[in-house]
Design a protein around this motif. Structure first.
Motif, PDB file in Angstrom:
ATOM      1  N   UNK A   1       0.852  -1.189   0.000  1.00  0.00           N
ATOM      2  CA  UNK A   1       0.000   0.000   0.000  1.00  0.00           C
ATOM      3  C   UNK A   1       0.885   1.235   0.000  1.00  0.00           C
ATOM      4  N   UNK A   2       0.678   2.085  -0.980  1.00  0.00           N
ATOM      5  CA  UNK A   2       1.499   3.284  -1.105  1.00  0.00           C
ATOM      6  C   UNK A   2       0.603   4.516  -1.165  1.00  0.00           C
ATOM      7  N   UNK A   3       0.899   5.477  -0.291  1.00  0.00           N
ATOM      8  CA  UNK A   3       0.155   6.733  -0.250  1.00  0.00           C
ATOM      9  C   UNK A   3       1.109   7.880  -0.535  1.00  0.00           C
ATOM     10  N   UNK A   4       0.725   8.735  -1.473  1.00  0.00           N
ATOM     11  CA  UNK A   4       1.542   9.890  -1.826  1.00  0.00           C
ATOM     12  C   UNK A   4       0.708  11.165  -1.674  1.00  0.00           C
ATOM     13  N   UNK A   5       1.282  12.142  -1.008  1.00  0.00           N
ATOM     14  CA  UNK A   5       0.650  13.447  -0.877  1.00  0.00           C
ATOM     15  C   UNK A   5       1.529  14.483  -1.573  1.00  0.00           C
TER      16      UNK A   5
END
Length: 380
Positions: free
Chosen positions: A238-242
């Motif tokens: 799971x990868x989250x980018x802001x």
């Protein structure tokens, strides 16, 4: 049949290349040597000896479009010729060919990045380092400059940029290229930039971090701040980018020294794999209208060069394993690898690059398909 939508032959693109040999003392035409080598590199050849074997085993096929008055050149001939060919001129010929067959009109983004040819070093010579301009959407190498070691990228980038038409193009470069002179050159050539920022510019990183902190704390005017978050999940990862872009630059000292500077940016990435979490934060400066969505696209496109080019060169072409020490031979062979990779990517077959190379070595019909659009049927 070897055809071309552009109806032009190899000869057209390599005609400007000067033959480095003594006139009237050669047994093999320069164009024949180049054509055999280029076809051989496509067809799974990673050494000069393998190129000779390819030529010998494909002699009948090669004679369909090459004159070959004295057959296939020897390994020594290939080595001597490619040691003398001007690498910059050879690279230009390959790039011009690729641009034509790819119908490349206009560029939205160019990624500038370097790769070291690790096997080209020795106890007395540092490995050769190539700085490339990569058209991210077309997935084509549009120019390269060679330097001795990664630390010399700063001097190579301006020379590379001079070779390119940057009008309307976004140029993305890692922190090594975050230099005021490079930023100015990109703007002067009609382009925009997105430059990664680390600690190599006095105050710049600190000022960007302070600006981003104020933005996230709601201390800056909202119309100067844009933020988006993207999450991807696949195969237990799971990868989250802001992404954050800010056009309020009052806290950036000496901002007027950065040509055209309009925006500072941040990308925060959190990755969870097997319950383990890692985080990374990167900062950038940019010109033009760099909104959060455009930042997200540009940063992902930039690092595509690592998988679409550098990784492929090592895994599918064994570049790091190549032991070519002579500078001209090493650079010219590297140019052929990059040209072959780009040509192979154009072929629509649903196969890996490595599989395509092996099939091209076994099946002249498939090799002809790969070359379609690059040569024509008349003898050259």
């Amino acid at each position: 049949m070897i055809t071309a939508t552009s109806v032009v032959s190899i000869k057209k693109y390599f005609a400007p290349l000067k033959d480095p040999r003594v006139r009237n003392r050669t047994q093999h035409r320069l164009i024949d040597i180049i054509a055999i080598a280029l076809c051989g590199v496509i067809a799974n050849c990673d050494t000069w000896a393998e190129i000779v074997d390819f030529g010998t085993s494909h002699l009948a096929w090669l004679k369909r479009f090459l004159k070959l008055p004295n057959g296939i050149p020897s390994q020594d001939t290939f080595e001597r010729v490619f040691a003398k060919i001007n690498p910059a001129a050879f690279s230009t010929c390959c790039v011009n060919w690729l641009r034509n067959v790819s119908d490349l009109i206009g560029l939205s983004q160019l990624a500038i990045d370097g790769k070291t040819l690790r096997g080209s070093g020795s106890s007395t010579v540092a490995p050769l380092h190539l700085v490339s301009a990569w058209a991210t959407q077309a997935k084509l190498t549009l120019g390269e400059v060679a330097v001795e070691g990664k630390s010399n990228e700063i001097t190579a980038i301006p020379e590379l940029l001079k070779l390119l038409d940057l009008k309307g193009t976004l140029v993305t470069i890692d922190a090594m290229g975050c230099q005021k002179a490079i930023a100015q050159q990109i703007v002067d050539q009609g382009g925009n930039y997105l430059l990664a920022v680390k600690g190599n510019q006095e105050h710049l990183l600190d000022d960007i971090q302070e600006t981003v902190t104020k933005a996230l704390d709601g201390k800056l005017p909202k119309h100067h701040v844009a933020t988006i978050t993207k999450t991807e999940e696949a195969h237990g990862r799971k990868e989250t980018r802001t992404y954050v872009t800010i056009t309020h630059l009052h806290d950036i000292r000496n901002r007027q020294l950065w040509a055209g500077l309009t925006t500072v940016c941040m990308c925060w990435r959190e990755c969870i794999v097997d319950g383990k979490t890692s985080e990374e934060v990167r900062y950038f400066i940019a010109t033009g209208r760099m909104g959060a969505r455009k930042l997200a696209t540009a940063t992902r496109e930039h690092w595509g060069i690592e998988i679409n080019k550098h990784w492929q060169l090592d895994v599918s072409f064994g570049e790091d394993a190549s032991k070519l020490i002579d500078r001209n031979r090493a650079r010219n062979f590297a140019t052929m690898r990059r040209w072959a990779l780009d040509i192979l990517k154009r072929n629509p077959a649903k196969k890996s690059i490595r599989a395509k190379r092996k099939l091209a070595a076994q099946d002249p019909v498939f090799l002809t398909e790969i070359l379609t659009g690059a040569t024509r049927t008349e003898k050259i």
